[in-house]
Design a protein around this motif. Structure first.
Motif, short mmCIF file in Angstrom:
data_model
loop_
_atom_site.label_atom_id
_atom_site.label_comp_id
_atom_site.label_asym_id
_atom_site.label_seq_id
_atom_site.Cartn_x
_atom_site.Cartn_y
_atom_site.Cartn_z
N SER A 69 0.81 -1.22 0.00
CA SER A 69 0.00 0.00 0.00
C SER A 69 0.84 1.26 0.00
O SER A 69 1.97 1.29 0.49
CB SER A 69 -0.92 0.03 1.22
OG SER A 69 -0.24 0.52 2.35
N ARG A 71 -1.05 3.71 1.22
CA ARG A 71 -2.02 4.38 2.10
C ARG A 71 -1.33 5.16 3.20
O ARG A 71 -1.90 6.13 3.72
CB ARG A 71 -2.99 3.35 2.70
CG ARG A 71 -3.89 2.68 1.67
CD ARG A 71 -4.99 1.87 2.33
NE ARG A 71 -4.48 0.76 3.12
CZ ARG A 71 -4.24 -0.46 2.64
NH1 ARG A 71 -4.44 -0.72 1.36
NH2 ARG A 71 -3.80 -1.42 3.42
N LEU A 74 -1.17 9.01 3.34
CA LEU A 74 -2.15 9.92 3.94
C LEU A 74 -1.61 10.60 5.19
O LEU A 74 -2.20 11.57 5.68
CB LEU A 74 -3.44 9.17 4.28
CG LEU A 74 -4.43 8.93 3.13
CD1 LEU A 74 -5.61 8.09 3.62
CD2 LEU A 74 -4.92 10.24 2.55
N LEU A 218 -6.09 4.31 -1.16
CA LEU A 218 -7.16 4.62 -0.20
C LEU A 218 -7.92 3.34 0.14
O LEU A 218 -8.17 2.51 -0.74
CB LEU A 218 -8.13 5.65 -0.77
CG LEU A 218 -7.59 7.05 -1.08
CD1 LEU A 218 -8.64 7.86 -1.81
CD2 LEU A 218 -7.14 7.76 0.18
N PHE A 220 -11.09 2.97 2.94
CA PHE A 220 -11.85 3.48 4.08
C PHE A 220 -12.71 2.39 4.72
O PHE A 220 -13.73 2.69 5.36
CB PHE A 220 -12.72 4.67 3.66
CG PHE A 220 -11.92 5.94 3.46
CD1 PHE A 220 -11.56 6.72 4.55
CD2 PHE A 220 -11.52 6.33 2.19
CE1 PHE A 220 -10.84 7.88 4.38
CE2 PHE A 220 -10.79 7.50 2.01
CZ PHE A 220 -10.44 8.28 3.11
N SER A 230 -7.23 3.84 5.79
CA SER A 230 -7.24 5.29 5.61
C SER A 230 -7.75 6.03 6.84
O SER A 230 -7.25 7.11 7.20
CB SER A 230 -8.08 5.65 4.39
OG SER A 230 -7.50 5.10 3.21
#
Length: 504
Positions: A69, A71, A74, A218, A220, A230
């Motif tokens: 990832s 991610r 973020l 991402l 979620f 996320s």
């Protein structure tokens, strides 16, 4: 390791020690702890960034990107959201009250017991953080150099403690500045070499990375166990960053060393720009390594890269040092090692210096003032001895971190258990007139124990313990405030801004 690599490493270590000796002349307590309150925004910002961007991070970001990832990227959004709060709230409080430690403010706002509790939490947090960060990077350094981890930890620890003991905060901050540029240079060189050896364009590298894989940027999904989800990155890293850059003595020490409030604020903004350079660079290294090892998976093991990564969770951690060892030309491997050593030493020097400051200012001076020497020379000797003792404790602990499990998770959980409640103390102090010292003591103690208990019983992703520790302390602190009558105070944030003149 080629002779040139050893030469680069030795020259770098010699430069660090030389700076310590250079800045060690005519030391006073004010010079040792606050660099004479004369530092500009450039060393403040780059020192904060290099210090709190640990050796853990230097190893972790490429491995996370290579694994499954991006991610974790973020985190940059979380850091961008927390920086204005640090600039507009935390820094003005410290600079206008002219405190020596962040926790000195908590005595003004609450009670000496809150100051001691908060400073104690910081000392435990920072020593545990230093030990785990030092161990994490020593794994890579030892594999590339072909020497034992113990030798790496002890050797770099001695150098770091040495120039910190001699040169004080000014030496620590300027070595951090150099270490930042070593980080950036190494990232750029590594990226260039990966692109060259992959023999593909940047667009082709990205296509290889994203082809057939989903949820890399991402995700979620509402899950407490999803790694790098996320939600947990946005919430947990925001709180972690706010605590690290606002309530941690390591950062606060740099703010109060500045020549003015404005310089401190500019330094905090510069720190954000530094993070936006280094973190994307490290993640792009992971992306490039994925493309390279997709074509050369035999260098990591048998099978395709995806199969190798699925079968051995430690392959991602090993990929970058293996690439460096095999493909870096003479001299550049030494530069990579210098960058890792910079990350280790910036973790040790600043941590040891700030813990020493907290122990001297918040514990010795406040609780045992009769122990303070009568003259400046004896005081510096006392402080330097304490630097050596704390450094020895940190180095010893770092040698025993490995058997405890995943170093990243250990580091995040340690900081969350202590750092989350610590942040809650400051938020209550700044913005709640109702908050009382007894409520804060009870809520922080209970939330710390509660968070540690959850860590032992739940298999949640480690960053989730940040909002748990912080949120529990905030709620309990607000509720417990009704058990004790609130006392008049002049030290909430808005009152300080109203009545104190800032040196801007």
């Amino acid at each position: 390791m080629h002779f040139l690599d050893y030469l680069v490493v030795v020259a770098y270590l010699g430069l660090m020690l030389g700076l310590g000796v250079f800045f060690g002349r005519n030391q006073s307590r004010r010079e040792f702890f606050a660099a004479g309150n004369s530092m500009g925004w450039l060393p403040v910002g780059l020192s904060v960034m290099a210090t709190l961007f640990s050796s853990n991070s230097f190893v972790f970001y490429p491995a996370a990107a290579l694994g499954d990832s991006l991610r974790i990227g973020l985190s940059l959004v979380a850091f961008a959201l927390m920086t204005p709060i640090v600039v507009m709230v935390f820094i003005p409080v410290y600079t206008r009250l002219k405190v020596e430690t962040a926790y000195q403010y908590l005595e003004l706002r609450f009670h000496v017991s809150v100051r001691i509790l908060a400073s104690g939490l910081f000392v435990l947090l920072r020593i545990g953080w230093m030990a785990s960060a030092t161990y994490a990077a020593s794994v890579v350094v030892s594999s590339v150099m072909g020497v034992s981890q113990i030798a790496v930890i002890v050797g770099l620890g001695i150098v770091s403690v040495g120039y910190t003991m001699v040169g004080g905060l000014r030496a620590v901050m300027w070595t951090d500045v150099i270490q930042f540029f070593v980080f950036v240079t190494t990232i750029l060189v590594t990226l260039g070499l990966i692109v060259q050896l992959t023999d593909a364009s940047v667009m082709e590298i990205f296509h290889t990375y994203f082809d057939g894989r989903e949820g890399l940027v991402l995700d979620f999904t509402p899950s407490m166990t999803l790694p790098y989800g996320s939600w947990v990155i946005l919430i947990g890293v925001f709180l972690e960053g706010l605590s690290a850059f606002g309530a941690d003595q390591v950062a606060v020490q740099r703010y109060i060393s500045s020549r003015s409030e404005r310089s401190s604020q500019l330094g905090a903004v510069l720190n954000l720009f530094g993070l936006w350079i280094v973190i994307p660079g490290l993640m792009m290294i992971g992306v490039g390594l994925f493309a390279y090892f997709t074509e050369h998976s035999s260098e990591l093991g048998t099978g395709t890269l995806t199969e190798i990564l699925a079968g051995d969770s430690k392959v991602a951690d090993r990929a970058l040092p293996d690439f460096v060892r095999v493909h870096f030309p003479a001299g550049l491997a030494g530069l990579f090692l210098a960058a890792l050593m910079a990350a280790i030493m910036s973790s040790i020097d600043s941590g040891v210096h700030s813990v020493t400051t907290a122990v001297v200012v918040d514990f010795r001076d406040r609780l045992f003032p009769h122990l303070r020497p009568d003259n400046e020379r004896a005081e510096i000797r006392w402080i330097r001895t304490l630097v050596v003792i704390i450094g020895a404790i940190t180095i010893t602990l770092a040698c025993f971190v490995g058997p405890l499990g995943n170093v990243f998770d250990i580091c995040k959980m340690l900081t969350a258990a202590f750092g989350g409640p610590l942040l809650a103390i400051f938020i209550l102090a700044f913005f709640s007139k109702r908050a009382t010292w007894l409520a804060v003591l009870l809520s922080v103690s209970i939330s710390t124990i509660f968070t540690l208990a959850l860590m032992c019983t739940q298999d949640w992703f480690s960053i989730w313990y940040w909002p748990i520790g912080f949120g529990t302390a905030m709620v309990l602190g607000w509720l417990a405030s009704y058990l004790q009558a609130a006392e008049p105070t002049e030290y909430t944030f808005f009152q300080i801004m109203k009545h104190q003149d800032g040196d801007v």
